[in-house]
Enzyme design. Sequence first.
Site, PDB file in Angstrom:
ATOM      1  CG  ASP A  34      47.750 -14.292   4.561  1.00  0.00           C
ATOM      2  OD1 ASP A  34      46.944 -13.873   4.824  1.00  0.00           O
ATOM      3  OD2 ASP A  34      48.116 -15.563   5.308  1.00  0.00           O
ATOM      4  CB  ALA A  85      48.451 -10.991   9.857  1.00  0.00           C
ATOM      5  CB  THR A 131      38.500  -7.638  18.189  1.00  0.00           C
ATOM      6  OG1 THR A 131      37.080  -8.042  18.602  1.00  0.00           O
ATOM      7  CG2 THR A 131      39.589  -8.116  18.961  1.00  0.00           C
ATOM      8  CG  ASP A 132      33.225  -6.450  19.603  1.00  0.00           C
ATOM      9  OD1 ASP A 132      33.996  -7.286  19.198  1.00  0.00           O
ATOM     10  OD2 ASP A 132      31.931  -6.479  19.243  1.00  0.00           O
ATOM     11  CD  GLU A 133      35.583 -11.561  20.326  1.00  0.00           C
ATOM     12  OE1 GLU A 133      36.051 -12.455  21.125  1.00  0.00           O
ATOM     13  OE2 GLU A 133      35.439 -12.208  19.173  1.00  0.00           O
ATOM     14  CE1 TYR A 156      41.290 -12.654  17.716  1.00  0.00           C
ATOM     15  CE2 TYR A 156      39.098 -12.345  19.142  1.00  0.00           C
ATOM     16  CZ  TYR A 156      39.965 -11.971  17.722  1.00  0.00           C
ATOM     17  OH  TYR A 156      39.549 -11.151  16.826  1.00  0.00           O
ATOM     18  CE  LYS A 160      43.295  -8.366  17.002  1.00  0.00           C
ATOM     19  NZ  LYS A 160      43.794  -8.461  15.681  1.00  0.00           N
ATOM     20  CG  ASN A 186      33.694  -8.146  10.176  1.00  0.00           C
ATOM     21  OD1 ASN A 186      34.491  -7.578   9.368  1.00  0.00           O
ATOM     22  ND2 ASN A 186      33.891  -7.517  11.446  1.00  0.00           N
ATOM     23  NE  ARG A 287      33.695 -19.459  22.203  1.00  0.00           N
ATOM     24  CZ  ARG A 287      33.288 -18.485  21.388  1.00  0.00           C
ATOM     25  NH1 ARG A 287      33.076 -17.443  21.487  1.00  0.00           N
ATOM     26  NH2 ARG A 287      33.470 -18.915  20.154  1.00  0.00           N
TER      27      ARG A 287
END
Length: 351
Positions: A34, A85, A131-133, A156, A160, A186, A287
């Site tokens: 990390d 990460a 991620t589901d995004e 973001y 991903k 989460n 947003r």
Amino acid sequence: MKNILVTGGAGFIGSNFVRRSLKLKKDWRIVVLDALTYAGNLENLNGLEDEYKDRYSFNKLDIKDKEGVFKLFERENFDGVINFAAESHVDRSILGPLIFVETNVLGTVNLLEASRKYFKDGEKRFLQISTDEVYGALGEDGSFTEETKVDPSSPYSASKTSADLFVLAYTRTYGLNVVITRCCNNYGPYQFPEKLIPFMIKRALDNEPLPVYGDGRNVRDWIYVDDHNDGTILAFEKGKIGEVYNLGARCEKRNIDLVKIIIEKLKNNLKDRKDFKEPQINFVKDRPGHDFRYSIDPSKAERELGFKAKVSFEEGIEKTIKWYIENEGWWRRIISGEYLEYVKKQYEDAK
Ligand code: NAD
Ligand code: TYD
């Protein structure tokens, strides 16, 4: 003994994963890597060095650091990698996208390169925590399946998605043993207080108004962090090469309803605290590109991996709120100058 590299292990989901897998997987040795960015905190891993002397170690390293990462792979002879990460916050990606490309795309490709060199054995697995995004936004109906076309909205989620495409390319081109999981939002202990749930708890405890974006009707699909991490272990052990698995708990909530639940729970838990006042909700500027709704269909993971989320929302949110009340020192210690600067920039129009 299996030697597993866990990147991003000092962050929210990663640190919960490290604790949980050391407890559940007695034949795993976990090496955490990390960079300890603003979101990484060694305190999240307190006590593990003593409790699991021979099965846990920590390395402060950036996933983009080619020499450092390759040296670590050379030295450790890993049996697998789980890549948590990332730069993970949508609002920060809107304020400054470049670091999202650097960490989430270049960093992931650097890890893939190391895996390509050192994982000659097809048994050794690279698990990408996505991620589901990546699927973008839904309207009122339907859910994301693994067949849903990727259509990211924010820097973001675009970063991903790019990482996912590289991960899949490495299996097609080089035969690397990869699996991808895509989980919904989460919640739980150790989440940095910039994300919705801990941010609202922190604001309420500081007697500050709760800033809800737009009209608060946006929907997120929530899972308790331990359920996500149990799904991660299953995908790592049982997932098929080159496959994507959606993870979720079928728990959709409108933001405004969730914020009201948080207020009710706080009132209940703090009824004896005279200094606690019921917080006000403040609707603030939306947003940009705000995804309306997420909804994960986890049927494939349930069918093929035996995954099943176990923690009900009622139980999970109660535990989470209690944790933030009892661990006020934890979040107060990480609210540094950098955090205050970010909040000032992000909420400049909010009162
Ligand atoms: P987090 O921001 O709490 O933690 C990220 C961790 O990665 C931190 O410890 C940070 O120090 C580390 N890190 C950042 N850049 C690094 C770099 N260049 N090199 C090494 N380490 C670096 O994030 P999180 O919420 O725990 O999310 C973990 C993963 O799960 C991410 O990949 C995220 O995209 C994914 N995910 C998160 C959610 C969610 O609701 N939080 C949902 C689905 C998927
Ligand atoms: P967040 O926790 O940032 O997760 P994500 O954007 O990755 O889903 O935000 C969850 C939802 O809460 C999202 O719809 C944005 C909203 N939100 C607010 O309304 N106010 C806030 O102050 C924050 C941080 C989020």
